[in-house]
Every structure is written in C-alpha cells, then in structure tokens.
Design a protein around this motif. Sequence first.
Motif, PDB file in Angstrom:
ATOM      1  N   SER A   1       0.833  -1.421   0.055  1.00 42.59           N
ATOM      2  CA  SER A   1      -0.027  -0.062  -0.042  1.00 42.59           C
ATOM      3  C   SER A   1       0.785   1.189  -0.009  1.00 42.59           C
ATOM      4  N   SER A   2       0.177   2.238  -0.508  1.00 41.11           N
ATOM      5  CA  SER A   2       1.074   3.443  -0.457  1.00 41.11           C
ATOM      6  C   SER A   2       1.644   4.210   0.810  1.00 41.11           C
ATOM      7  N   ALA A   3       0.656   3.972   2.057  1.00 39.33           N
ATOM      8  CA  ALA A   3       0.924   4.391   3.171  1.00 39.33           C
ATOM      9  C   ALA A   3       1.631   3.502   4.221  1.00 39.33           C
ATOM     10  N   GLU A   4       2.328   2.420   3.552  1.00 39.74           N
ATOM     11  CA  GLU A   4       2.672   1.173   4.237  1.00 39.74           C
ATOM     12  C   GLU A   4       3.686   1.687   5.542  1.00 39.74           C
ATOM     13  N   LEU A   5       4.925   2.315   5.266  1.00 44.15           N
ATOM     14  CA  LEU A   5       5.810   2.608   5.953  1.00 44.15           C
ATOM     15  C   LEU A   5       5.030   3.610   7.387  1.00 44.15           C
TER      16      LEU A   5
ATOM     17  N   LYS B   1       7.670   8.397   4.284  1.00 39.57           N
ATOM     18  CA  LYS B   1       7.402   8.499   2.968  1.00 39.57           C
ATOM     19  C   LYS B   1       6.399   7.466   2.489  1.00 39.57           C
ATOM     20  N   ARG B   2       5.780   7.877   1.483  1.00 43.50           N
ATOM     21  CA  ARG B   2       4.856   6.985   0.835  1.00 43.50           C
ATOM     22  C   ARG B   2       5.666   6.240  -0.338  1.00 43.50           C
ATOM     23  N   ALA B   3       4.831   5.062  -0.834  1.00 39.57           N
ATOM     24  CA  ALA B   3       5.724   4.193  -1.640  1.00 39.57           C
ATOM     25  C   ALA B   3       6.024   4.957  -2.920  1.00 39.57           C
TER      26      ALA B   3
ATOM     27  N   HIS C   1       8.093   3.447  -5.968  1.00 38.09           N
ATOM     28  CA  HIS C   1       7.653   2.147  -6.177  1.00 38.09           C
ATOM     29  C   HIS C   1       6.094   2.104  -6.434  1.00 38.09           C
ATOM     30  N   LEU C   2       5.520   1.521  -7.154  1.00 36.93           N
ATOM     31  CA  LEU C   2       3.964   1.592  -7.367  1.00 36.93           C
ATOM     32  C   LEU C   2       3.387   0.457  -6.428  1.00 36.93           C
TER      33      LEU C   2
END
Length: 303
Positions: free
Chosen positions: A225-229, A237-239, A244-245
């Motif tokens: 997912s975009s907000a995984e971190l 940071k978002r993906a 990274h897509l």
Amino acid sequence: MRIRVLGSAAGGGFPQWNCGCPNCTGLRSGSLRATARRQESVAVSADGRGWFLLNASPEIREQIESFPPLWPRGLRDSPIEGIVLTNGDLDHGLGLLSLRESYPITVYATEAVRRGFTEGNVLYRTLERFDGQVTWKQLALGAKRTLGGDESPLEVTSFAVPGKRPVHLEGRGPASDEDNIGLLIRDNSAHRVVAYVPAAAAWTPTLDRLLASVDAVFFDGTFWSSAELISAGVGTKRAEDMAHLPVGGPMGGLAHLSRLPAARRILIHINNTNPLLRHDGPERAEAIDAGIEIAFDGMEIVL
C-alpha cells in the motif's frame, strides 16, 4: 532458459537489521508464518553452465554459496559470465565490491548507472587492481545486446521504467531515462522471453506493450500500500515517494499484472513491512487468487 531467485527482498532484506516492525519481530520470534529473505537478485542461464546475475546484492557471497551451479569449477574460476544492473541503488550494485578478488568480471549497465557507480567512488579502486578487472558493456535503451560471447543464445533489451536516481546521487545531476530500467531477456535457442522489472514508480503504456508477449515477468512487489511505512510507524514516505508502485488497490501492480497473458507473473523486491510476506495473510491470498506468484529465495523457473 533457467532462472533462479537468489534473493527476493527489497533493500535491507527480511528481517531488516534495525527494524522492529510486526513482520520482522514476528519472524525473529517464530510467531509469524513467513520466511527470511535475502536482498533481490536473480541468476539466468541458457545452458546451466554459464550464468548471468540480474543485480548484485550486498549478500552476493551468500547467494553464490546457496546455489552450487555458481561455484568455481577450478582453482580460480566462476560460472558467472556477467552481471546486469537495473539501476544504481546500493542493494543492486554494492555486491560488485565483494567480487574484488583478482578475477575479471563483466557488468552490463546504462551509461548513467556506470557513471554513478564509478565516478568519485574511491571504493571502486578495489575493482581496478589490474587491467581489465572490470569490463563495462553499455545497455542502450531499446537496443538488443548479446549476453556473453557472439554465440550466446541470450540477448537483453533494456527499456526505461519510471523511477528515480539512487539516494546517494540525489541532487548530484539531472535525472535520466537511464537511471532505472527494465529488461527483456530472450533465449533464442528456446524462443522464450522473461521480463525483469524490480522497481517501477508507475505502470505505463510501454509496460503494457512490452509485457504483452513475454513468457514470464518479475515485477516490483516492494510495498502493498501507499502509506505502508507510515502506517507501520517506521517511515514518513509513501511508496510513490520512493518510486515504487503499490501492489494493492484498483490501479496497483496486482491489477495490472493480472491482465497480462504471461504464464508466470511474479512479484519480487518485497519490503520487510509488506503483508505479502505473511503466508496466511489476506493480501497474499488475494495475489494468489489473481494468479500472481510471490518470489522466494531458491525459487526456480524453467522456460
């Protein structure tokens, strides 16, 4: 064509040395159904004797020792005939410095990636101990290049993929289409093609066109997912900020891969925070239900 996954994780591996996220903590404690992974690298061969590595991870020595066909056949020997770099990230090129023990190596890379690794890098001098220790062969975007000698059945075509410059080169020059590439590797003896795209910031019409006729594809599986971190509390940071897509979602990598006709569609370069690492997680089940595989260390494919 024989393909062996030597490492399937993103930079840092799994578990990552300084990470206490639920995935890494669970793997260390044995409470998570998952498997440890080295940083991404793949070996490819047309005949099982001569091999080409796609990227050279920091764990290259371990990876070579894990796969007997890469072991020396004489006092000073290596079946590794070349190394192909898809970008200049440290997890893709740092392993080159571990191959410094007075043996010639051949590296295939774009000119931008070669410059980024060699210019101003005092450590690169360890690979200049004798004339011809490293031979660089340029990958020109869109051009076919034979891997190995003139009689080799393997050829590679590189193509630009949305990405970014490595962290250590940010702000040190303009971005280039050569900074991040995908590969089409064709075995002309078996008439088979594998696509290798371990890092992609977005899906493009070029990917649709080039991947429509391949037999197998390895694609960026870094983040689900975009907000995984951010959600895991281990980053800000978002993906997409990291080029990274995301795999999940209606416009993610999984949705695009599921439309491809390739017999094997495989996610690789999987970050330690990614829920795909959990053998019993719903994200992995969703991928498998869509016919998408998750690469693992030791995975082998024969085309």
